[in-house]
Design an enzyme around this catalytic site. Sequence first.
Site, PDB file in Angstrom:
ATOM      1  CE  LYS A 163       5.006  -0.632  14.069  1.00 16.64           C
ATOM      2  NZ  LYS A 163       5.302  -0.309  12.670  1.00 16.64           N
TER       3      LYS A 163
HETATM    4  O1  G3P Z   1       3.568   1.612   9.638  1.00 19.03           O
HETATM    5  C1  G3P Z   1       3.162   0.713   8.642  1.00 19.03           C
HETATM    6  C2  G3P Z   1       3.511   1.250   7.303  1.00 19.03           C
HETATM    7  O2  G3P Z   1       4.906   1.426   7.197  1.00 19.03           O
HETATM    8  C3  G3P Z   1       2.983   0.370   6.179  1.00 19.03           C
HETATM    9  O3  G3P Z   1       2.736   1.222   5.113  1.00 19.03           O
HETATM   10  O4  G3P Z   1       2.286   1.846   2.760  1.00 19.03           O
HETATM   11  O5  G3P Z   1       3.603  -0.263   3.315  1.00 19.03           O
HETATM   12  O6  G3P Z   1       1.135  -0.156   3.770  1.00 19.03           O
HETATM   13  P1  G3P Z   1       2.447   0.640   3.669  1.00 19.03           P
END
Ligand code: G3P
Length: 219
Positions: free
Chosen positions: A83
């Site tokens: 990534k």
């Molecule tokens: O894969 C990206 C994810 O982990 C981010 O999620 O909810 O932190 O925006 P969030």
Amino acid sequence: MKFFIDTADIPEIEKLIPSGLIDGVTTNPSLIAKSGKDMGETIKTICSIVSGPVSAEVTATEYNKMLEEGEYLASLAQNVAVKVPLTPAGLQTCKALREKDIMVNVTLCFSAAQALLAAKVGATFISPFVGRLDDIGEKGMDLISDIVIMYENYGFDTEVLVASVRNTQHLIDAAVIGAHVSTLPPKVIHELYKHPLTDKGLKAFLDDWAKTGQQILPK
Ligand code: G3P
């Protein structure tokens, strides 16, 4: 649609593997920190229990170090997808890793312009963060729709990996649009099964069955 599980929590992943729903895993530095475990060991373990792509994110921000970290992460297992963030150095790293036939997931995508850049450098996956766009009053799913249309227009091989999924509606909307992958927090996966009418209907079936006094298996 492929389902990736968005966690570095190995017990959570192990719980969901028997479901047959898990096509891959995504992690990021925050999820690794949340796990409290060593990153290298975590990625190796996840790669040994999930055969699909497992995203492991570099933490360097300049090209040479990003490339070195990416090559190291890719060496941990054949199903590692490195990534990289959607920055100039990240995309330069993406191009270099792809030339070595290493899978790359370009993350922290928030615009169609960024997604176009990622496809042009051959990203394996692009990760637009729909939840975080919704958080600031934008429509994250409109971005998914734009990216899917753009990629289809030019035949890009990059797979749209919908990230920052917060609920089942995000998943359904992404599937209706035709995104290739959604990466789902474990709680969203567990929510997918649930409907009150299923519970109500099953109870009614079993109550009526109980009244027959029968058993399916021969005594
Ligand atoms: O894969 C990206 C994810 O982990 C981010 O999620 O909810 O932190 O925006 P969030």
